[in-house]
Design a protein around this motif. Sequence first.
Motif, PDB file in Angstrom:
ATOM      1  N   TYR A 280       0.957  -1.340  -0.015  1.00 57.13           N
ATOM      2  CA  TYR A 280      -0.208   0.090   0.020  1.00 57.13           C
ATOM      3  C   TYR A 280       0.989   1.082   0.024  1.00 57.13           C
ATOM      4  O   TYR A 280       2.094   1.196   0.105  1.00 57.13           O
ATOM      5  N   TRP A 281       0.287   2.359  -0.192  1.00 57.79           N
ATOM      6  CA  TRP A 281       0.863   3.676  -0.342  1.00 57.79           C
ATOM      7  C   TRP A 281       0.424   4.626   1.099  1.00 57.79           C
ATOM      8  O   TRP A 281      -0.711   4.506   1.385  1.00 57.79           O
ATOM      9  N   VAL A 282       1.504   5.003   1.652  1.00 61.78           N
ATOM     10  CA  VAL A 282       1.133   5.786   2.930  1.00 61.78           C
ATOM     11  C   VAL A 282       0.523   7.225   2.717  1.00 61.78           C
ATOM     12  O   VAL A 282       0.899   7.859   1.874  1.00 61.78           O
ATOM     13  N   GLN A 283      -0.367   7.497   3.207  1.00 63.65           N
ATOM     14  CA  GLN A 283      -1.274   8.722   3.077  1.00 63.65           C
ATOM     15  C   GLN A 283      -0.250   9.940   3.522  1.00 63.65           C
ATOM     16  O   GLN A 283       0.404   9.518   4.529  1.00 63.65           O
ATOM     17  N   TRP A 410       4.993   6.160   9.240  1.00 62.86           N
ATOM     18  CA  TRP A 410       3.785   6.174   8.764  1.00 62.86           C
ATOM     19  C   TRP A 410       2.914   6.967   9.623  1.00 62.86           C
ATOM     20  O   TRP A 410       1.945   7.748   9.048  1.00 62.86           O
ATOM     21  N   ALA A 439      -8.334   1.222   7.752  1.00 66.43           N
ATOM     22  CA  ALA A 439      -7.524   1.517   6.424  1.00 66.43           C
ATOM     23  C   ALA A 439      -8.251   2.834   5.715  1.00 66.43           C
ATOM     24  O   ALA A 439      -7.416   3.548   4.991  1.00 66.43           O
ATOM     25  N   THR A 448      -4.587   4.110   5.019  1.00 58.79           N
ATOM     26  CA  THR A 448      -3.761   4.145   3.619  1.00 58.79           C
ATOM     27  C   THR A 448      -4.913   4.604   2.425  1.00 58.79           C
ATOM     28  O   THR A 448      -4.499   4.664   1.370  1.00 58.79           O
TER      29      THR A 448
END
Length: 524
Positions: A280-283, A410, A439, A448
């Motif tokens: 996944y991609w970190v917000q 994160w 999430a 995320t």
Amino acid sequence: MSTTTRAIALLFTLLLLLAPGPAWAENKPAGELTIALSSFSTDVLDPVLGGHVVKFYLSLIFDHLVGVTPDGQLSKDGGIAHRWEVSPDKKRWTFYLRKGVRFHNGDEVTAEDVKFSILRAMGKRSTTGYAGPLRVLVQDIETPAPDRVVIVTKEPTLIIPAYLSRGLSTEGMVLPKKYIEAKGDDGFARTGVGSGPYRVVEQVSGSHVKLEAVDSHWRVGVPKFKTVVFKRIPEEATRIAMLRRGDIDIVDLSRERVKEVERAGFRVQLKKADAHLDLYWVQPWDNTPIKDKRVREALNVAIDRPEIAATIFADLADPGAVPMGFSWAFPGLKFRITPDLAYSFDPARAKKLLAEAGYPNGFPIDMYAYQLPGLAEGPSMVEAVAGYWQKIGVQPKIVPIDYAGFRKKWIDRTIGGSFGYFNLANREWVGTYAYVEKATSATSPLATIRDPELDGMLDAVLKQTDQEKINALMRNIFLRLRSEHLGIPLAYLHTAYATSKKIGAWNPGTVMYDINIEALVTSK
């Protein structure tokens, strides 16, 4: 005293001396059980700070309000509550507690402890991860009797027992109210006083947690082992060497070492599809290339999942298809992975999608590489994915780090748009809902995804009391996650544990972040 009387007395004395002792004198905990794991993630003794990733040892220290069977079904035999019921409007959940259960400091477990524990899990200090829906739903907690707790919700719901069970996280662990109020949060965090079959005798952060058996416990009877020790040993070669010497009884294995350990004569137990490996991609990622749905799809179709399953995970994995698509939930929700949902390996399409999104020459992206419990292959998996992405023009930068360091970045949101991953424990539908909610929630520090349509679906699940309608909503949630490519579902992992010669047949169970050590210590 007559000769006859003296003879009878002597005979009685001899019989007493020769007779076997009472059962409790013979049946005492003995010996040590030692478990070596590659990581503890966050090795703390306070359930509201540790959360699900340290249930491996917390489940022996604490009792949950609601128990579960080894296969994850709610059980009235394994929790502090021996039964529960709900009002017709599904807004009042009454739990009836076992009498005579005591904390390790001698205090009896009462309804006030249960109320205190739930409120503490919902508090601002809590980092359990699944407290969000409880904060939204719970209106009041009543304690009409020492052995009765009533949880009142703002809306009708079916999730309360599951959310407070051993099957999910640590929100349902029952803590000692008087002790924590007297010692304070910091004092409690150093001692971890619970009511489980084992008490804490020593903890060295980053090294080990040593537990000692109570004399007898309602869950397990008289514990078989006097001590249970959980050791953190990141180096796999060291873990295997200690297993060979007989210093360790259970070790987690990378999948590539399974056959080697089996050839050495050790039994290997698999938790089938134990984890769903999600990338996944970190917000926040609003101003990064991944904000574009086409880029997210490109990164997905650029990966050869069957090849990764066969090479990195030694054929002890199956390709994933839906972000956060926990397969243990599929049968109950009547959802199945159809061929059109499986990601095909298509580098040409990936390049075309990147060009359409305005990135014909790719873009840079940071990829953090770390180990996790049950995922020794984390760094090598990152290298493999980076190789696929380089072939479509993306310029990945691999950043080695330990998980604790990554998790801080994160939560602090200092690496927005970067790449991370987690081997998410597989789970049933309530656990699936819990994770997806975490999430996506705007208030979750670990979110995320931001997707308003998903938010609406999740809110509807929380308030729905018709299981068929819940099933339909959850199926639509899976389809939304897949159609928007909101993550990279890489694989379902079969997690391997090797056991010493003194451990016989053992079922690690199917409960998330819990390997059913209870089955090895029970005498019931």
